[in-house]
Write an enzyme that holds these catalytic residues in place. Structure first.
Site, PDB file in Angstrom:
ATOM      1  CG  ASP A  25     -12.213   3.491   5.678  1.00 31.97           C
ATOM      2  OD1 ASP A  25     -11.725   4.214   6.609  1.00 31.97           O
ATOM      3  OD2 ASP A  25     -11.898   3.659   4.409  1.00 31.97           O
ATOM      4  CE  LYS A  36      -9.015   2.386   3.433  1.00 29.44           C
ATOM      5  NZ  LYS A  36      -9.336   3.605   2.908  1.00 29.44           N
ATOM      6  CG  HIS A  51      -1.935   1.022   1.361  1.00 32.85           C
ATOM      7  ND1 HIS A  51      -3.128   1.306   0.627  1.00 32.85           N
ATOM      8  CD2 HIS A  51      -1.604   2.597   1.841  1.00 32.85           C
ATOM      9  CE1 HIS A  51      -3.392   2.535   0.856  1.00 32.85           C
ATOM     10  NE2 HIS A  51      -2.598   3.192   1.403  1.00 32.85           N
ATOM     11  NE  ARG A 110     -10.586  10.239   9.820  1.00 36.67           N
ATOM     12  CZ  ARG A 110      -9.878   9.549   8.974  1.00 36.67           C
ATOM     13  NH1 ARG A 110     -10.190   8.459   8.417  1.00 36.67           N
ATOM     14  NH2 ARG A 110      -8.766  10.008   8.806  1.00 36.67           N
ATOM     15  CB  SER A 169      -8.800   4.864   7.537  1.00 39.91           C
ATOM     16  OG  SER A 169      -9.128   5.035   6.222  1.00 39.91           O
TER      17      SER A 169
HETATM   18  N1  URA Z   1      -6.076   7.069   3.283  1.00 37.22           N
HETATM   19  C1  URA Z   1      -7.081   6.190   3.783  1.00 37.22           C
HETATM   20  O1  URA Z   1      -7.295   5.276   3.224  1.00 37.22           O
HETATM   21  N2  URA Z   1      -7.579   6.785   4.740  1.00 37.22           N
HETATM   22  C2  URA Z   1      -7.333   7.740   5.283  1.00 37.22           C
HETATM   23  O2  URA Z   1      -7.798   8.178   6.753  1.00 37.22           O
HETATM   24  C3  URA Z   1      -6.301   8.673   4.910  1.00 37.22           C
HETATM   25  C4  URA Z   1      -5.603   8.404   3.706  1.00 37.22           C
END
Ligand code: URA
Ligand code: CA
Length: 441
Positions: free
Chosen positions: A161, A187, A82, A168, A183
């Site tokens: 999320d 994932k 990632h 947010r 977050s």
């Molecule tokens: N990328 C994400 O997937 N989540 C966040 O909170 C910030 C960046």
């Protein structure tokens, strides 16, 4: 237990229990916790922070809000990768086949970009016929058959999320290390891989502007991964200019494939040495995480060999074919990738050196040509974008071409102005900026 008590406890600096965190997440997803309560909770976390234990509990509760992928049937250690994102970051397209070529199964779920250019899925979809939609059974079967698959992530993966991120975004609570870490890691955990390699970008044009902030985020994510049973490691990489020389969906595919072909020059110009270097650095560490290499240095040698031998390129061809695409390189490239109709070159205004390149401005210029989306669902013109011919520290003569715009007639004047404003010129030599700042494990 009430949501009021949980918000008040965090507001006053208390440490929430895993049960309290689950109560909040479950209630928010079910609708028994209201948006205004969730917003207050996020702000309390933003101001008070979270312990490593709370952050891991939050991540677990978020993972449990939706479906998870079961990759148990795949032989070998699956490794995910990632990146916290950046302009011209095409590393996934290079690293996935490169790592698969080293015998490590790559089961990659990717997203669509809502930025200056598309995400990995948009880039792959610029290839004629390439299909990113597949169900879990086909996804797993493809990884078993050819060692890699890249697919779109479904809405059922971590619904908590999606809800929290949207909240947010409008309540000034995005830039919180525990919330970002939970977050991203929720994932990755839901996507099922046994090991996770993170690329945390630092600098202008990245989420984290300073090395200290990026390190804090990297440490938080590595701690979550390790606590929840995944081998996790992070690389901190500098993002002071676009990572690749190409910015735009099909253009980025062309540059990525040139790297897989182990070339330094291709049809549109020079391959970015920085894009190649970060890809190799990530692949080397993924080999180590997966237990294929005993050291990162050994992983690096294996990765370089996979480029040299053509094994990585062969995996790329297998990936495209297996997902319905047509890969015809060389003279027949236009049958695989859409080509922009026109190009326009921008020259250096003076003799000197490239002092700085504002990656965000380059990204915005690509978007104005049609390469990116402003809103979800906007169409993307895969063919258009920008190719840099010079990077920071390169000497240039007045009038020498530094950038080429590939376009279809849309947004050209705006893009030219953005590109011209993105460059700073120096009258004396400029050092190449450092690329890899450190690693966290
Ligand atoms: N990328 C994400 O997937 N989540 C966040 O909170 C910030 C960046
Ligand atoms: Ca570790």
């Amino acid at each position: 237990m009430t949501i009021y008590e949980i918000i008040a406890k965090k507001r006053d600096g208390g440490e929430l229990t895993p049960a309290e965190i689950r109560f909040f997440i479950d209630g928010y997803v079910k609708g028994t916790v209201a948006d205004y309560q969730a917003a207050a909770w996020c702000m309390a976390v933003f101001c008070r922070g979270m312990t490593a234990g709370e952050t891991a509990a939050l991540t677990e509760a978020m993972v449990a809000s939706g479906e998870t992928l079961d990759l148990q049937g795949i032989a070998g250690t699956t490794v995910d990768k990632h990146s916290t994102g950046g302009v011209g970051d095409t590393t996934t397209l290079i690293v996935a086949p490169l790592v698969a070529a080293m015998g490590i199964p790559v089961a990659k779920l990717s997203g669509r970009g809502l930025g200056h250019t598309g995400g990995t899925l948009d880039k792959l979809e610029s290839i004629a016929g390439f299909d990113v939609q597949m169900d879990q059974a086909r996804f797993v079967a493809q990884v078993q058959a050819i060692g890699l698959a890249v697919a779109g992530q479904t809405a059922q993966l971590v619904p908590a999320d999606r809800l929290l991120y949207a909240l947010r975004d409008v309540t000034a609570t995005v830039e919180s290390v525990p919330l970002i870490a939970a977050s991203i890691m929720s994932k990755k955990l839901a996507a099922g891989c046994q090991a996770i390699m993170l690329d945390v970008k630092v600098g202008h044009g990245a989420f984290m502007k300073s090395q200290a902030e990026a390190e804090e985020l990297a440490r938080a994510m590595v701690a979550i991964g390790e606590k929840l049973g995944r081998r996790t490691m992070a690389l901190l990489t500098k993002m002071d200019q676009p990572l690749g020389n190409a910015v735009g969906n099909a253009l980025e595919v062309e540059e990525a494939v040139a790297i897989l072909e182990n070339r330094t020059l291709y049809g549109r110009g020079r391959v970015s040495p920085d894009l190649r270097e970060v890809s190799l650095a990530l692949a080397a560490r993924m080999a180590w995480l997966a237990g294929k290499a005993e050291t990162v240095a050994q992983g690096r040698m294996m990765a370089e060999e996979a480029l040299r031998s053509g094994a990585a390129l062969a995996k790329w061809a297998a990936l495209v074919e297996s997902q319905g695409g047509t890969w015809l390189g060389g003279e027949r490239l236009a049958e695989s990738l859409p080509q922009a109709q026109e190009n326009c070159r921008i020259g250096a205004p003076v003799d000197g050196w490239i002092g700085a390149i504002d990656g965000l401005a380059i990204g915005r210029a690509a978007a104005s040509l049609g390469a990116g989306r402003v809103k979800k669902g906007d169409p993307v013109d895969s063919a258009v974008g920008i190719v840099l011919h010079k990077r920071i520290g390169d000497p240039v003569g007045a009038g020498e071409c530094v950038v080429e715009l590939w376009h279809n007639g849309r947004g050209v004047t705006e893009a030219q102005a953005l590109v011209k404003g993105a460059y700073q010129w120096a009258t004396g030599p400029v050092a190449k900026p450092p690329l890899i700042l450190g690693e966290i494990r």
